[in-house]
Design a protein around this motif. Structure first.
Motif, PDB file in Angstrom:
ATOM      1  N   GLU A 172      18.928 101.377  81.781  1.00 50.95           N
ATOM      2  CA  GLU A 172      20.302 101.488  81.283  1.00 50.95           C
ATOM      3  C   GLU A 172      21.258 100.646  82.122  1.00 50.95           C
ATOM      4  O   GLU A 172      22.184 100.029  81.592  1.00 50.95           O
ATOM      5  N   TYR A 173      21.036 100.623  83.427  1.00 50.42           N
ATOM      6  CA  TYR A 173      21.880  99.804  84.300  1.00 50.42           C
ATOM      7  C   TYR A 173      21.678  98.318  83.985  1.00 50.42           C
ATOM      8  O   TYR A 173      22.639  97.544  83.915  1.00 50.42           O
ATOM      9  N   ALA A 174      20.435  97.918  83.771  1.00 53.79           N
ATOM     10  CA  ALA A 174      20.144  96.524  83.443  1.00 53.79           C
ATOM     11  C   ALA A 174      20.772  96.127  82.110  1.00 53.79           C
ATOM     12  O   ALA A 174      21.256  94.995  81.949  1.00 53.79           O
ATOM     13  N   LYS A 175      20.799  97.048  81.141  1.00 52.59           N
ATOM     14  CA  LYS A 175      21.469  96.772  79.867  1.00 52.59           C
ATOM     15  C   LYS A 175      22.948  96.494  80.087  1.00 52.59           C
ATOM     16  O   LYS A 175      23.521  95.571  79.487  1.00 52.59           O
ATOM     17  N   MET A 176      23.577  97.303  80.925  1.00 61.38           N
ATOM     18  CA  MET A 176      24.997  97.120  81.211  1.00 61.38           C
ATOM     19  C   MET A 176      25.262  95.742  81.821  1.00 61.38           C
ATOM     20  O   MET A 176      26.188  95.025  81.418  1.00 61.38           O
ATOM     21  N   ILE A 177      24.434  95.339  82.791  1.00 59.80           N
ATOM     22  CA  ILE A 177      24.598  94.034  83.434  1.00 59.80           C
ATOM     23  C   ILE A 177      24.341  92.914  82.438  1.00 59.80           C
ATOM     24  O   ILE A 177      25.057  91.904  82.415  1.00 59.80           O
ATOM     25  N   TYR A 178      23.342  93.078  81.590  1.00 61.56           N
ATOM     26  CA  TYR A 178      23.012  92.082  80.567  1.00 61.56           C
ATOM     27  C   TYR A 178      24.216  91.827  79.656  1.00 61.56           C
ATOM     28  O   TYR A 178      24.570  90.678  79.369  1.00 61.56           O
ATOM     29  N   ILE A 179      24.860  92.900  79.204  1.00 59.86           N
ATOM     30  CA  ILE A 179      26.013  92.763  78.309  1.00 59.86           C
ATOM     31  C   ILE A 179      27.197  92.153  79.050  1.00 59.86           C
ATOM     32  O   ILE A 179      27.926  91.307  78.507  1.00 59.86           O
ATOM     33  N   GLU A 180      27.405  92.540  80.312  1.00 61.33           N
ATOM     34  CA  GLU A 180      28.451  91.908  81.117  1.00 61.33           C
ATOM     35  C   GLU A 180      28.219  90.404  81.222  1.00 61.33           C
ATOM     36  O   GLU A 180      29.158  89.604  81.126  1.00 61.33           O
ATOM     37  N   ASP A 181      26.969  90.005  81.448  1.00 59.06           N
ATOM     38  CA  ASP A 181      26.636  88.580  81.542  1.00 59.06           C
ATOM     39  C   ASP A 181      27.020  87.849  80.258  1.00 59.06           C
ATOM     40  O   ASP A 181      27.609  86.764  80.294  1.00 59.06           O
ATOM     41  N   ILE A 182      26.665  88.425  79.113  1.00 60.36           N
ATOM     42  CA  ILE A 182      26.973  87.814  77.824  1.00 60.36           C
ATOM     43  C   ILE A 182      28.483  87.648  77.665  1.00 60.36           C
ATOM     44  O   ILE A 182      28.984  86.579  77.273  1.00 60.36           O
ATOM     45  N   LEU A 183      29.241  88.694  77.965  1.00 60.85           N
ATOM     46  CA  LEU A 183      30.696  88.662  77.783  1.00 60.85           C
ATOM     47  C   LEU A 183      31.367  87.682  78.733  1.00 60.85           C
ATOM     48  O   LEU A 183      32.401  87.089  78.403  1.00 60.85           O
ATOM     49  N   ALA A 184      30.785  87.493  79.922  1.00 55.18           N
ATOM     50  CA  ALA A 184      31.346  86.555  80.895  1.00 55.18           C
ATOM     51  C   ALA A 184      30.889  85.124  80.647  1.00 55.18           C
ATOM     52  O   ALA A 184      31.364  84.194  81.310  1.00 55.18           O
ATOM     53  N   GLY A 185      29.964  84.931  79.703  1.00 53.77           N
ATOM     54  CA  GLY A 185      29.460  83.580  79.434  1.00 53.77           C
ATOM     55  C   GLY A 185      28.573  83.058  80.541  1.00 53.77           C
ATOM     56  O   GLY A 185      28.508  81.853  80.778  1.00 53.77           O
ATOM     57  N   MET A 186      27.854  83.976  81.214  1.00 51.59           N
ATOM     58  CA  MET A 186      27.025  83.603  82.353  1.00 51.59           C
ATOM     59  C   MET A 186      25.554  83.820  82.044  1.00 51.59           C
ATOM     60  O   MET A 186      25.189  84.676  81.227  1.00 51.59           O
ATOM     61  N   ASP A 187      24.699  83.051  82.712  1.00 50.62           N
ATOM     62  CA  ASP A 187      23.266  83.311  82.645  1.00 50.62           C
ATOM     63  C   ASP A 187      22.960  84.608  83.393  1.00 50.62           C
ATOM     64  O   ASP A 187      23.684  85.000  84.307  1.00 50.62           O
ATOM     65  N   SER A 188      21.883  85.263  82.993  1.00 42.74           N
ATOM     66  CA  SER A 188      21.492  86.512  83.649  1.00 42.74           C
ATOM     67  C   SER A 188      20.567  86.257  84.827  1.00 42.74           C
ATOM     68  O   SER A 188      19.692  85.391  84.768  1.00 42.74           O
ATOM     69  N   LEU A 189      20.766  87.015  85.890  1.00 46.08           N
ATOM     70  CA  LEU A 189      19.859  87.021  87.030  1.00 46.08           C
ATOM     71  C   LEU A 189      18.922  88.213  86.903  1.00 46.08           C
ATOM     72  O   LEU A 189      19.243  89.206  86.241  1.00 46.08           O
ATOM     73  N   ASP A 190      17.757  88.125  87.547  1.00 44.77           N
ATOM     74  CA  ASP A 190      16.886  89.288  87.639  1.00 44.77           C
ATOM     75  C   ASP A 190      17.517  90.310  88.587  1.00 44.77           C
ATOM     76  O   ASP A 190      18.314  89.963  89.474  1.00 44.77           O
ATOM     77  N   LEU A 191      17.155  91.566  88.406  1.00 44.32           N
ATOM     78  CA  LEU A 191      17.630  92.636  89.282  1.00 44.32           C
ATOM     79  C   LEU A 191      16.447  93.203  90.062  1.00 44.32           C
ATOM     80  O   LEU A 191      15.351  93.331  89.527  1.00 44.32           O
ATOM     81  N   ILE A 192      16.699  93.535  91.325  1.00 45.07           N
ATOM     82  CA  ILE A 192      15.703  94.242  92.128  1.00 45.07           C
ATOM     83  C   ILE A 192      16.347  95.530  92.625  1.00 45.07           C
ATOM     84  O   ILE A 192      17.408  95.494  93.268  1.00 45.07           O
ATOM     85  N   PHE A 193      15.743  96.658  92.308  1.00 44.18           N
ATOM     86  CA  PHE A 193      16.266  97.970  92.682  1.00 44.18           C
ATOM     87  C   PHE A 193      15.583  98.467  93.951  1.00 44.18           C
ATOM     88  O   PHE A 193      14.374  98.311  94.124  1.00 44.18           O
ATOM     89  N   TYR A 194      16.374  99.094  94.830  1.00 45.74           N
ATOM     90  CA  TYR A 194      15.876  99.663  96.082  1.00 45.74           C
ATOM     91  C   TYR A 194      16.395 101.098  96.207  1.00 45.74           C
ATOM     92  O   TYR A 194      17.581 101.357  95.973  1.00 45.74           O
ATOM     93  N   LYS A 195      15.508 102.022  96.593  1.00 47.13           N
ATOM     94  CA  LYS A 195      15.959 103.376  96.874  1.00 47.13           C
ATOM     95  C   LYS A 195      16.637 103.404  98.243  1.00 47.13           C
ATOM     96  O   LYS A 195      16.155 102.795  99.199  1.00 47.13           O
ATOM     97  N   ARG A 196      17.740 104.128  98.295  1.00 48.25           N
ATOM     98  CA  ARG A 196      18.598 104.067  99.488  1.00 48.25           C
ATOM     99  C   ARG A 196      17.867 104.484 100.762  1.00 48.25           C
ATOM    100  O   ARG A 196      18.117 103.934 101.831  1.00 48.25           O
ATOM    101  N   SER A 197      16.942 105.457 100.692  1.00 45.44           N
ATOM    102  CA  SER A 197      16.258 105.911 101.904  1.00 45.44           C
ATOM    103  C   SER A 197      15.076 105.019 102.277  1.00 45.44           C
ATOM    104  O   SER A 197      14.539 105.125 103.381  1.00 45.44           O
TER     105      SER A 197
END
Length: 247
Positions: A172-197
């Motif tokens: 769901e977070y990646a979907k949000m970033i994907y749509i932000e990228d489209i609206l900003a006219g930018m290419d998408s970057l890959d995401l890497i998730f890390y658990k805080r601990s």
């Protein structure tokens, strides 16, 4: 007053109201960045026109030390939670415009660097025609801290999340970033998730970049294929955990 005159006045009033309605609709409609994806119209309804203060959009103009064949860099910083559009004008010591650019859909908290050639010394800047848009896409339930990382020609986004994050939340977070990228006219970057601990940092503190091997999930965002793929980053990076099409 004759009936014919009244009818003409009513038609004129109706035309004025229709014209005003069309102007208002076009004024509220989000602006499209140059070269935006063909998917822009699918997601522009998430941008809602709101009031804002252009003074919250900061500009830094510095002599260029990073890019060849350019004299200066201009960094535009959006300190708000809204998307921003505005015409940036830079004036030289003689009060003449030495640079002008229409910025379309600067993302919330985004820093955008522009390399430019200026023949005269830049002195001050001002914004014209500022527009702000609230991003109405449902926020993913992820307590995230974001930084941009990369080497050579490959760049990605680091996302530090809570320990109880699920694969579905990452999607769901990646979907949000994907749509932000489209609206900003930018290419998408890959995401890497890390658990805080579990995340470790290259220099042992949060001001440095996370160590890649301490990531838990990866998200591959493809605007070309209109897909988002979540993979297992910790055990086997090629193992697909979830995938969806962005229709």
């Amino acid at each position: 007053m004759k009936r014919e005159t009244i009818d003409r006045l009513l038609i004129l009033v109706l035309m004025v109201l229709v014209g005003f309605g069309f102007w208002y609709y076009m004024d509220q409609k989000p602006r499209m960045p140059i070269g935006a994806s063909d998917s822009f119209s699918k997601y522009d309804h998430y941008l809602k026109r709101v009031q804002g203060d252009a003074e919250t959009i900061e500009v830094y103009i510095e002599p260029n030390t990073r890019f060849e064949n350019y004299t200066h860099t201009i960094t535009v910083v959006n300190l708000t939670e809204q998307f921003y559009c505005g015409t940036l004008k830079v004036f030289d010591i003689n009060g003449e415009v030495c640079y002008q650019n229409r910025i379309i859909n600067l993302r919330p908290k985004e820093e955008r660097m522009i390399a430019v050639n200026l023949s005269t010394l830049p002195l001050i800047y001002q914004w014209e025609d500022p527009l702000f848009y609230r991003f109405d896409y449902p926020v993913a339930v992820v307590d995230a801290s974001v930084s941009y990382d990369g080497y050579d020609e490959y760049y990605w986004m680091n996302v530090i999340v809570a320990d109880d994050v699920t694969v579905e939340q990452c999607l769901e977070y990646a979907k949000m970033i994907y749509i932000e990228d489209i609206l900003a006219g930018m290419d998408s970057l890959d995401l890497i998730f890390y658990k805080r601990s579990e995340v470790r940092y290259e220099k042992g503190n949060e001001q440095s970049y996370p160590v890649l091997d301490t990531g838990c999930y990866g998200a591959i965002l493809s605007q070309k294929d209109k897909t988002i793929t979540i993979v297992d980053w910790k055990q086997e990076k090629e193992q697909i955990l979830l995938q969806c099409e962005m229709k």
